[in-house]
Design a protein around this motif. Structure first.
Motif, short mmCIF file in Angstrom:
data_model
loop_
_atom_site.label_atom_id
_atom_site.label_comp_id
_atom_site.label_asym_id
_atom_site.label_seq_id
_atom_site.Cartn_x
_atom_site.Cartn_y
_atom_site.Cartn_z
N GLY A 130 -5.06 -7.45 -6.62
CA GLY A 130 -4.83 -6.54 -5.51
C GLY A 130 -6.09 -5.87 -5.01
O GLY A 130 -6.03 -4.73 -4.53
N ALA A 132 -8.77 -4.32 -2.91
CA ALA A 132 -8.64 -3.82 -1.54
C ALA A 132 -9.91 -3.10 -1.13
O ALA A 132 -10.62 -2.52 -1.95
CB ALA A 132 -7.46 -2.86 -1.43
N GLN A 295 -4.13 1.32 1.57
CA GLN A 295 -3.98 -0.13 1.45
C GLN A 295 -3.89 -0.54 -0.02
O GLN A 295 -3.08 -1.38 -0.41
CB GLN A 295 -5.17 -0.84 2.11
CG GLN A 295 -5.09 -2.36 2.06
CD GLN A 295 -6.38 -3.01 2.53
OE1 GLN A 295 -7.46 -2.66 2.07
NE2 GLN A 295 -6.26 -3.96 3.45
N ARG A 299 -0.64 -2.41 -1.82
CA ARG A 299 -0.73 -3.69 -2.52
C ARG A 299 -0.36 -3.56 -3.99
O ARG A 299 0.22 -4.47 -4.58
CB ARG A 299 -2.15 -4.25 -2.41
CG ARG A 299 -2.53 -4.70 -1.01
CD ARG A 299 -3.91 -5.33 -1.02
NE ARG A 299 -4.31 -5.78 0.30
CZ ARG A 299 -5.48 -6.37 0.57
NH1 ARG A 299 -6.36 -6.56 -0.40
NH2 ARG A 299 -5.78 -6.74 1.80
N PRO A 302 4.11 -2.29 -4.13
CA PRO A 302 4.79 -2.60 -2.85
C PRO A 302 6.27 -2.26 -2.89
O PRO A 302 6.87 -2.09 -3.95
CB PRO A 302 4.56 -4.10 -2.70
CG PRO A 302 4.45 -4.60 -4.11
CD PRO A 302 3.79 -3.51 -4.90
#
Length: 517
Positions: A130, A132, A295, A299, A302
């Motif tokens: 994940g 980001a 963000q 991720r 979720p």
């Protein structure tokens, strides 16, 4: 060919560093005995006793044949370290080789110097699924790596929990996918470990591990640190290599490990600046932006219902201080609490914030940085966190810590290099929210209440005296109408000129209000 020469032709000098048990160590002794020409136990005993007599050992403490023979047997629960070392010396008296056996005995017996225990890898840790954000940082790092065939070193620095290792590992995986390397080497140098039994890794031990991964036989690894560095660089010559040196303690720890050969890329992470090594780029990683933090949460956790507060995600990110470590811990908590909405989590964080509480993982991360500081820097960090404003200068820090300005300024600068305080402008310093909470909590744990009250009193006296002096400079005609303020025991800036007085009042206006409140 004699029996000795025949044995040496078929038996390699055993490497004690590969032994993981007493049985394997005993097997190494048997191989060493063969390598040395298979002398009898009587011969080995006589060599040992000759050496011991030369050092003055009394006759009652000399070795016996049976005890020498026992060293070579499997199934032992313990070994006489002195006797085993004497056996090794009798079979192969090379000083460096004997030292290898002594270290192996300490490791297996649990007596090893912890710094010599280090795990090196020929692969990177797994990339974060994940991952980001960090687009700008990745772009800058990749630009720095476009320097042809020269050796390129990039250093990634930043506060605890800001994601330095994740960034370096992610960058490494990107580079490997684009152009495979002949070798990949990774090591955690343990620069900041909370457990005192896990000190920073010894560079010599790291090089020993790297050389073994690169195929160098144990008996060919030099014992001297400089020679190991030279052997490491020679082994990498002409090969494309990625070396990741994670969690470095200092430039001194890193210097012997730098692969100064064309075609090598070295990625370094540290909580301290290592600018003296002259990296192609030194990137200081900050916390996430608000957008990147949201963000990351989306991720990592979720499909979580928002609840009644549409701004709950932003509130969560803000309460985590946009710190990747705190966000990651919170994402784990979100995943483990089915039935909670994001609004529920945001409300929980608000409550913890009001109570000045940190998640355990965040506190532990900061503990590692804090415990590596000398005591006077720890004290400045703790007491500076009592300041009620958004930033402070060395004069205010000196008042809080009851020290001189030069010492306070030096401590703040050092704390800045450790990324425990941040620059807020020329001569001004501020805390990340979570570090401020941590340091103030440390102050309440380590300093008695009377000491904290005294520090805050000194700070108030400092601001009162400096403000009075500045106002007297700007409005001298009214000075007699104001109460006289005694000069405090700690210094304050020179405000005897109108411009200096006005500049100080402008810079400190918010702090004066905060102190008054």
């Amino acid at each position: 060919m004699t029996a000795s020469r025949s044995a040496q032709a078929f038996v390699v000098l055993p490497d004690p560093g590969r032994a993981g048990t007493l049985d394997e160590l005993a097997d190494g002794l048997r191989q060493l005995k063969v390598w040395a020409g298979s002398p009898s136990y009587d011969t080995i005993k006589d060599r040992i006793n000759d050496a011991w007599r030369a050092t003055g050992r009394p006759g009652g403490e000399l070795a016996r044949k049976a005890t020498v023979a026992d060293c070579f047997k499997a199934g032992r629960r313990r070994l006489n370290t002195d006797l085993v070392i004497a056996v090794v010396r009798a079979l192969h008296p090379d000083v460096g080789y004997v030292t290898q056996w002594r270290q192996a005995l300490r490791v297996i017996g649990g007596e090893a110097q912890a710094s010599a225990q280090v795990r090196v890898q020929d692969t990177l840790p797994p990339d974060l699924a994940g991952f980001a954000g960090r687009d700008a940082e990745l772009g800058r790092l990749r630009d720095a790596l476009q320097l042809g065939e020269a050796t390129v070193m990039v250093a990634i620095a930043g506060m605890a929990g800001v994601g330095k290792t994740r960034l370096a590992v992610h960058l490494g995986h990107l580079l490997i996918r684009e152009q495979p390397f002949d070798h990949v080497l990774f090591v955690n140098l343990r620069g900041f470990h909370l457990d005192p039994a896990q000190p920073p890794a010894d560079p010599g031990a790291v090089l020993d591990g790297f050389l073994r991964l690169l195929g160098v036989p144990a008996q060919e690894i030099p014992f001297d640190l400089a020679a190991r560095t030279a052997a490491f660089r020679a082994r990498l010559a002409g090969r494309r290599t990625l070396v990741v040196l994670d969690n470095a303690a200092s430039a001194d720890q890193l210097r012997p490990l730098l692969a100064d050969t064309p075609g090598c890329i070295v990625l370094v992470t540290s909580r301290r600046s290592v600018a003296e090594l002259h990296p192609a780029v030194q990137l200081t990683v900050d916390v996430f932006s608000a957008a990147d933090a949201e963000q990351f949460l989306t991720r990592s956790a979720p499909d979580i219902p928002v609840g009644p507060d549409s701004g709950a995600m932003a509130r969560i990110a803000r309460r985590c201080g946009y710190l990747p470590l705190a966000l990651g811990l919170l994402a784990g908590h979100i995943r483990s609490t089915p039935g909670w909405t994001l609004t529920d989590h945001a409300d929980r964080l608000d409550e913890r914030h009001r109570d000045h509480r940190l998640d355990t993982g965040v506190r532990l991360a900061f503990d590692r940085s804090y415990q590596h500081l000398p005591p006077h820097q720890q004290r400045v960090l703790r007491l500076a966190a009592l300041h009620p404003g958004q930033d402070l200068d060395p004069y205010a820090a000196a008042a809080l810590a009851a020290t001189d300005v030069a010492t306070a300024r030096s401590a703040l600068d050092d704390l800045g290099r450790h990324h425990l305080v941040q620059r807020a402008g020329p001569g001004r310093y501020t805390f990340h929210d979570l570090i401020g909470v941590y340091a103030a909590d440390r102050a309440r744990d380590e300093d008695p209440p009377r000491a904290l009250r005294a520090a805050q009193t000194r700070m108030a006296d400092h601001y009162l005296a400096a403000a009075a002096a500045a106002v007297d400079t700007l409005y001298p005609a009214e000075a007699g109408q104001r109460p006289r303020v005694p000069r405090p025991g700690t210094p304050f800036p020179e405000v005897g000129e109108a411009d200096a007085a006005r500049a100080w009042l402008d810079a400190e206006r918010a702090n004066l209000v905060a102190v008054a409140v």
